[in-house]
Design an enzyme around this catalytic site. Structure first.
Site, short mmCIF file in Angstrom:
data_model
loop_
_atom_site.label_atom_id
_atom_site.label_comp_id
_atom_site.label_asym_id
_atom_site.label_seq_id
_atom_site.Cartn_x
_atom_site.Cartn_y
_atom_site.Cartn_z
N GLU A 120 0.92 -1.32 -0.09
CA GLU A 120 -0.09 -0.04 0.00
C GLU A 120 0.80 1.16 -0.19
O GLU A 120 1.75 1.41 0.96
CB GLU A 120 -0.82 -0.02 1.23
CG GLU A 120 -1.77 1.10 1.37
CD GLU A 120 -2.49 1.20 2.50
OE1 GLU A 120 -3.40 2.28 2.59
OE2 GLU A 120 -2.58 0.46 3.33
N GLU A 159 -5.73 -4.76 8.48
CA GLU A 159 -4.60 -3.94 9.08
C GLU A 159 -4.31 -4.08 10.38
O GLU A 159 -5.21 -4.59 10.93
CB GLU A 159 -5.13 -2.33 8.56
CG GLU A 159 -5.50 -2.09 7.29
CD GLU A 159 -6.20 -0.70 6.96
OE1 GLU A 159 -5.42 0.14 6.37
OE2 GLU A 159 -7.18 -0.29 7.74
N ASN A 170 -4.35 5.06 -2.08
CA ASN A 170 -5.59 5.85 -1.35
C ASN A 170 -6.21 6.90 -2.06
O ASN A 170 -5.20 7.63 -2.74
CB ASN A 170 -5.08 6.14 0.20
CG ASN A 170 -4.91 4.96 1.21
OD1 ASN A 170 -5.76 4.69 1.50
ND2 ASN A 170 -3.40 4.83 1.24
N GLU A 218 -8.12 2.45 -2.87
CA GLU A 218 -8.73 2.32 -1.57
C GLU A 218 -9.55 3.44 -1.41
O GLU A 218 -9.07 4.67 -1.49
CB GLU A 218 -7.87 2.12 -0.44
CG GLU A 218 -6.97 0.83 -0.97
CD GLU A 218 -6.25 0.51 0.54
OE1 GLU A 218 -5.93 1.39 1.54
OE2 GLU A 218 -5.24 -0.58 0.37
N ASP A 243 -11.89 1.12 2.61
CA ASP A 243 -10.80 1.11 3.51
C ASP A 243 -11.56 1.47 4.98
O ASP A 243 -12.49 1.97 4.97
CB ASP A 243 -9.85 2.14 2.94
CG ASP A 243 -8.71 2.32 4.02
OD1 ASP A 243 -8.17 1.39 4.60
OD2 ASP A 243 -7.86 3.20 3.76
#
Length: 824
Positions: A595, A772, A653, A685, A715
């Site tokens: 990520e 996560e 993101n 995300e 997310d």
């Protein structure tokens, strides 16, 4: 009959000053109805003259009236004598000096007052001496209306003094008119007020008409020019009437208040201007009857204007009306003369008095109106126009005074929360009415409590200030304890919570309150207001009513302001770095991808976490620049990574603020094509909170991105309120369980249940699951057991720059199972 009486009374009132006449010599008169007789005809046969035994001379309408004055009866004198006539307006006058039936001298003054002798133009006269034994003076007057007139016989020395005096006053009158016209022009240019410009033109036309009436125009203009101007006698009056209407329309803002009256005014003004233009085109003066009709029509329209403006302007209407009343009275006399109701020979004197009074009152009216506007401007420079409350400038001045006196005082800022809703649903007027009624109640309660608590003299009123559209303030004098401040908070809250009645519905409200004290929190007015604003904007954790200023909040606010100012420069200077945090396939133990996480190191503020700068970027409109930066850096990294690790997947993101920006989608497509990337190895995300507003709109936007071939992940799942069924309808490929459910999964049974349930439900809907916050081998193993697909967290690896990520990736790729490498 009633109207005639009114006109007669008004005329007599205006004529009372000018009604005297003195005839000391034998005088006789004769009316020549044929208007054909000359002085020769009169001298041949003057038997038709009859002695005059009345108090005044009267000339019938459109009839040549002859007056014979036997000046031989005057007592002997050394010098010459003069007979002068006060010539009525628009009349034709002839003077003849005759001795023993022989014509010695004659003077002719036409209706426009032109004469080769300029003094004759304003003061018709004829000289004679004692040597003219048996001399007689004949006067012939012809007027377009019935009129009284008079003459005087004086010595030459007295006449010179009298003529100089008349010249002086005429000059003073015209000088005053032109000076005021010029002053109005300057005021109009400086203030850009249309009605002042119209008024200046009106006064100019009035000055021209007055100078034509009394003949003084021949003194300040060349004879040919003055004669041309005089030939349009009456047209200047018509133009003045038109400008009078336009001035009143602009002054009272008639077009905004009464459309019908505005059309009537424009029509009347256009008709008057048309009459004047017609007069100029024909090269002749307008008839006195037409002038009278125009004056009467103007007065009627003005009366309608005053009636319409009475409600909106109040006392100002009477002030303007008083300034124009002399001209109304003059118009009544003028119309009365045309109707034969009034017989007047002193119209010139009356008009002189009326115009002078009118101009003086008009000047006073303009001055008073200008003063009121300045007072109003000064008032609203310190007060809010909607509520009448003192504004921020007034509050600053008041706080400065208290600070200069070293007086302790506490500033309470409060913000009603329902006002915006009332404005939207009931309108601004009702919102202001709502506020004013609440403030009326608030004043009473504050003064009642303040007279007992605060260090103020009896009868002093607690003032409420309006800082901006939704923020208000009160100032409390003296050293107050927290309990006393709490009491004032209770008073403010209770008044708004009680609300007011509106059409059978009670409008209740609640308020937020911020408090700051001087000199503890600030010593200047600006600083105290800033501290109170900061307290108002801070959400209190221990009270739902008010928040007092806290230094810690000030530090946070100052840091936020510094970050806001530095953010654009950081973007322009490429001060951001994209770190990569690995994601591992929990089943195979292989690296799935990474990520991309944006990092910002500020030279003075140090490392700035995304939780700080992302909200600032979103609120300042810079977030799309950051997203473009993330796309460019991330996809370039991905290009290099897939060359060594073909199956590598990159997650990036994306802010919810950027979803609807079509140019960002185009930018993404361009980068994918230029770098020849497989879009299925790119995951975007999106935070869960963005997905709960508009399902149809969101699905359409996400379909555009899905058409490119990229995958979509939700997310921070679990922090919002969306359901898995909803997410399935919208269409996501991955679900990321928020780290708050993973980090203590070993010790929290509830989080274990939540993680297991999320994985099962996501899989049943065809979604991959990413966890996560994997912090230990135990969490890793448990999530693997729950069927979670991918893991991400500090146990696996912290976010690292691209070079370190390549080194880490090479090392773990040498192991068959990443757990073996991580457990070392």
């Amino acid at each position: 009959m009633g109207a005639s009486k009114v006109i007669q009374i008004a005329s007599l009132f205006c004529l009372i000053v000018f009604s005297h006449i003195s005839i000391a010599l034998p005088t006789s008169t004769y009316n020549d109805v044929s208007n054909q007789k000359t002085i020769d005809d009169i001298l041949k046969d003057d038997t038709s003259f009859v002695d005059l035994d009345e108090a005044a001379l009267t000339a019938p309408k459109l009839v040549s009236t002859w007056v014979k004055v036997d000046v031989s009866e005057l007592p002997p004198s050394k010098g010459r004598s003069v007979l002068y006539v006060d010539k009525p307006l628009n009349s034709e006058l002839e003077l003849y000096l005759v001795q023993q039936s022989k014509l010695l001298q004659q003077i002719h003054i036409p209706s426009d007052n032109f004469s080769p002798s300029r003094m004759q133009s304003i003061f018709p006269h004829i000289y004679f001496s004692a040597q003219n034994e048996g001399a007689q003076i004949y006067i012939r007057l012809r007027s377009p209306y019935k009129v009284m007139f008079n003459f005087q016989v004086v010595s030459e020395e007295a006449f010179k003094k009298h003529s100089q005096s008349r010249l002086f006053w005429y000059g003073l009158e015209l000088g005053l008119l032109y000076f005021i016209a010029m002053a109005l022009v300057i005021m109009a240019l400086l203030s850009r007020r249309q009605y002042l410009a119209l008024l200046s033109v009106y006064v100019s036309f009035l000055a021209i008409q007055c100078s034509v009436n009394n003949g003084s125009i021949y003194f300040y203009l060349p004879s040919d020019v003055s004669q041309l101007v005089s030939s349009f006698n009456g047209s200047w009056l018509i133009l003045a009437c038109a400008l009078c209407l336009l001035y009143h329309q602009s002054y009272f803002s008639i077009p905004q208040t009464n459309k019908t009256l505005s059309h009537v005014t424009w029509g009347s003004a256009a008709a008057l201007l048309g009459m004047a233009v017609m007069s100029f085109g024909m090269g002749s003066a307008l008839s006195v009857q037409l002038q009278a009709i125009a004056s009467l029509g103007t007065m009627v329209v003005l009366g309608m204007m005053y009636r319409s403006a009475k409600q909106g302007f109040g006392r100002d209407v009477w002030l303007v009306c008083a300034a124009w009343l002399p001209m109304f009275m003059l118009g009544i006399v003028w119309v009365g003369m045309q109707l034969g109701i009034v017989t007047n020979g002193r119209m010139l004197g009356i008009s002189k008095l009326a115009v002078t009074t009118h101009i003086l009152l008009l000047t006073v009216s303009v001055f008073m109106h200008d003063k009121k506007q300045k007072d109003r401007f000064l008032f609203y420079s310190l007060h809010d126009p909607d509520t009448g409350l003192s504004n921020r400038f007034a509050l600053n001045n008041y706080l400065d005074q208290l600070a200069n006196k070293n007086t302790h005082h506490t500033l309470l800022l409060f913000r009603p929360l329902i006002i915006h809703s009332i404005r939207l649903n009931l309108g601004v007027a009702n919102a202001n009415k709502h506020l004013n009624e609440l403030f009326g109640k608030l004043y009473t309660q504050l003064d009642t409590y303040g007279s007992v608590t605060l260090e103020v003299s009896e009868g002093t009123k607690t003032e409420i200030f309006r800082l901006d559209d939704s923020t208000f303030a009160i100032t409390l004098i003296g050293k107050l304890s927290l309990s006393q401040i709490e009491q004032y908070v209770c008073i403010l809250s209770s008044v708004f919570e009680e609300g007011i009645e509106y059409k059978g519905t009670r409008l209740v409200d609640e308020i937020e309150i911020g408090v700051a004290h001087s000199p503890i929190h600030a010593k200047t007015a600006d600083a105290l207001i800033q501290r109170a604003m900061l307290a108002l904007s801070t959400k209190s954790h221990d009270s739902d009513r008010w928040q007092i200023f806290d230094v810690a909040n000030s530090v946070i606010s100052e840091r936020r302001m510094q970050l806001s100012s530095a953010l654009k420069d950081a973007i322009d200077n490429d001060s951001f770095s994209l770190y990569l945090q690995p994601q591992v396939n929990l089943k195979t133990g292989k690296v799935y991808g990474a990520e991309g996480l944006l990092r910002w190191f500020h030279p003075k503020l140090g490392q700035v976490p995304p939780d700080e700068f992302i909200p600032i970027a979103e609120s300042s409109g810079l977030i799309h620049l950051l997203t473009e930066m993330v796309f460019e850096k991330g996809l370039n990294y991905q290009k290099q990574l897939v060359e060594q690790y073909p199956g590598h997947v990159l997650s990036l993101n994306m802010s919810g603020k950027d979803l609807s920006k079509k140019e960002l989608l185009v930018h993404l497509i361009t980068l994918v094509n230029e770098l020849n990337l497989n879009p299925s190895q790119i995951v975007l995300e999106i935070t869960e909170s963005v997905t709960i507003d508009n399902e149809d709109n969101l699905k359409s936007i996400l379909d555009d991105y899905r058409s490119v071939g990229v995958k979509l992940a939700i997310d921070d799942f679990g922090t919002g309120y969306s359901s898995l069924a909803y997410l399935s309808r919208v269409g996501f490929d991955e679900l990321k369980i928020d780290k708050q459910f993973i980090m203590d999964i070993e010790t929290s049974p509830s989080n274990q249940t939540i993680a297991k349930a999320m994985s099962d439900m996501a899989h049943s809907l065809g979604l991959k699951v990413v966890a996560e916050g994997v912090e230990s081998i135990e969490s890793y193993t448990r999530l693997e057991h729950y069927g979670c697909d991918f893991g991400q967290g500090y146990f696996i690896a912290k976010p690292m720059n691209y070079e370190d990520y390549l080194v880490w990736l090479y090392k773990v790729s040498q192991s068959d199972d990443v757990k073996q490498y991580l457990a070392l």
